[in-house]
Design a protein around this motif. Structure first.
Motif, PDB file in Angstrom:
ATOM      1  N   ARG A  87       0.659  -1.305   0.131  1.00  0.00           N
ATOM      2  CA  ARG A  87      -0.110   0.110   0.044  1.00  0.00           C
ATOM      3  C   ARG A  87       0.856   1.165  -0.029  1.00  0.00           C
ATOM      4  NH1 ARG A  87      -4.849   1.200   4.300  1.00  0.00           N
ATOM      5  NH2 ARG A  87      -5.878   2.837   2.866  1.00  0.00           N
ATOM      6  N   ASP A  99       1.913   5.465  -0.014  1.00  0.00           N
ATOM      7  CA  ASP A  99       1.464   6.508   1.023  1.00  0.00           C
ATOM      8  C   ASP A  99       0.100   7.125   0.843  1.00  0.00           C
ATOM      9  OD1 ASP A  99       3.955   6.219   1.925  1.00  0.00           O
ATOM     10  OD2 ASP A  99       5.032   7.621   0.601  1.00  0.00           O
ATOM     11  N   GLY A 100      -0.423   7.078  -0.464  1.00  0.00           N
ATOM     12  CA  GLY A 100      -1.802   7.821  -0.675  1.00  0.00           C
ATOM     13  C   GLY A 100      -2.770   6.797  -0.488  1.00  0.00           C
ATOM     14  N   GLY A 101      -2.457   5.615   0.082  1.00  0.00           N
ATOM     15  CA  GLY A 101      -3.711   4.517   0.232  1.00  0.00           C
ATOM     16  C   GLY A 101      -3.865   3.654  -1.046  1.00  0.00           C
ATOM     17  N   TYR A 125      -2.977   0.543  -3.864  1.00  0.00           N
ATOM     18  CA  TYR A 125      -2.347  -0.460  -3.961  1.00  0.00           C
ATOM     19  C   TYR A 125      -1.324  -0.711  -4.917  1.00  0.00           C
ATOM     20  CZ  TYR A 125      -5.216  -1.764   0.077  1.00  0.00           C
ATOM     21  OH  TYR A 125      -5.620  -1.774   1.416  1.00  0.00           O
ATOM     22  N   GLY A 146      -7.291   1.217  -5.831  1.00  0.00           N
ATOM     23  CA  GLY A 146      -7.503   1.654  -4.319  1.00  0.00           C
ATOM     24  C   GLY A 146      -8.275   0.637  -3.481  1.00  0.00           C
ATOM     25  N   LYS A 147      -8.802  -0.396  -4.130  1.00  0.00           N
ATOM     26  CA  LYS A 147      -9.657  -1.233  -3.126  1.00  0.00           C
ATOM     27  C   LYS A 147      -8.739  -2.424  -2.517  1.00  0.00           C
ATOM     28  CE  LYS A 147     -13.840  -0.638  -5.629  1.00  0.00           C
ATOM     29  NZ  LYS A 147     -14.986  -1.246  -6.233  1.00  0.00           N
ATOM     30  N   GLY A 194      -3.807  -5.699  -0.256  1.00  0.00           N
ATOM     31  CA  GLY A 194      -4.038  -5.757   1.084  1.00  0.00           C
ATOM     32  C   GLY A 194      -3.808  -7.153   2.127  1.00  0.00           C
TER      33      GLY A 194
END
Length: 331
Positions: A241, A243-245, A247, A296-297, A327
């Motif tokens: 992940r 820094d901005g969230g 992946y 981003g998920k 994740g």
């Protein structure tokens, strides 16, 4: 066209471009309709004797096709070869001199592409009154690598002044040359299901050529190449992940063993071409790494694999396929 975001850990000098497919011309040596061909990649130069240098490069793909390659010594064009050839011997050089070479491609419509990067080679010192040829290369052997390549090896020759290079012949035609310290090579661009006969000859600085080695008969595998012999190996995949969230998928692999440098890879994601990866400068030979944006998920699974564009311009076999989940906890 959306550009792929790369990991911050990726060396800035390593990557020229990575774009979502369909591929665009970005220094890859691949041209779109109506565009001049790209610059040849993988250019190398090595002294063949005190008065010659062997120059090689990777095939360039272009539409409608490559008609010729032009070879330059400094700013002077010294050779021109058909588009089907990817090597040449530049002769009548001075001993103990450093030369700079570049190559450019001209397509069959006459469009001339840009020059390749410069490569340098130093010719060795000439040896006066040397009429003694090196000994015959010993115990040559080889094996077919799939349907389009073979691997050859041989025992070193000896010479009273030193071996500068080895020439590889396919039948009566010289097809390749390697430095005098090298006793193995990979020959690519062969035809499936075809019987070949290879020999090796050693050359010294005075251009004395040894007798040919014993012939090595080899037959390439029939049908299409399964790619196992020229696929990237030890392929690994994970996610992290940023820094901005968002992946990222992190890849690492060992490049296939080839003559010449592998500068381009194609990454497949979930069974479809996703990203073209092209190195500039010095491409890795031992282990390569690359990271690319995966969304981003969390909890999204992807299947990923990759293949290399070989120095002869063809695609090699695919690596093993890996499955990663954004994740997921690291093992």
């Amino acid at each position: 066209m959306r550009r792929v975001r790369a990991s911050r850990a990726l060396p800035r000098t390593a990557l020229v471009c990575a774009v979502l497919l369909p591929l665009a011309s970005c220094g890859t040596g691949e041209a779109d309709d109506g565009l001049a061909p790209g610059a040849p990649a993988g250019v190398t130069a090595a002294a063949g004797s005190a008065t010659s240098v062997h120059v090689m490069w990777d095939a360039v793909t272009a539409n409608p096709g490559i008609g010729t390659y032009e070879i330059y010594r400094g700013t002077t064009k010294v050779k021109e070869v058909p588009g089907s050839e990817h090597m040449v011997d530049v002769t009548r050089l001075r001993p103990a001199t450093v030369y700079v070479f570049t190559v450019r491609a001209r397509d069959t419509d006459g469009r001339l592409g840009p020059l390749s990067r410069e490569v340098r080679a130093r010719t060795p010192v000439a040896v006066a009154a040397d009429h003694s040829a090196p000994t015959r290369p010993r115990a040559p052997q080889g094996r077919a690598i799939g349907s389009r390549a073979v691997q050859l090896s041989w025992g070193a020759s000896t010479d009273d002044r030193g071996v500068v290079s080895y020439d590889i012949y396919q039948g009566e035609a010289k097809i390749h040359s390697v430095g005098g310290a090298q006793t193995a090579t990979v020959v690519t661009g062969l035809r499936p299901g075809t019987r070949y006969s290879f020999t090796v000859r050693a050359r010294d600085a005075a251009d004395n050529l040894s007798p040919a080695s014993r012939a090595v008969p080899l037959t390439t595998a029939p049908g299409s190449d399964d790619g196992r012999g020229n696929a990237p190996t030890d392929f690994r995949a994970a996610t992290h992940r940023g820094d901005g969230g968002a992946y990222y998928i992190d890849l690492s692999w060992v490049p296939p063993r080839t003559d010449g440098v592998v500068t381009e890879y194609q990454i497949h994601l979930d069974g479809q071409p996703a990203t073209s990866l092209v190195w500039g400068g010095t491409a890795p030979r031992d282990r390569a790494t690359y990271s690319f944006y995966a969304g981003g998920k969390a909890g999204v699974s992807h299947r990923v694999r990759l293949r290399a564009r070989l120095p002869d311009g063809t695609w090699g076999g695919f690596s093993a396929e890996r499955t990663v989940t954004t994740g997921a906890a690291e093992p």
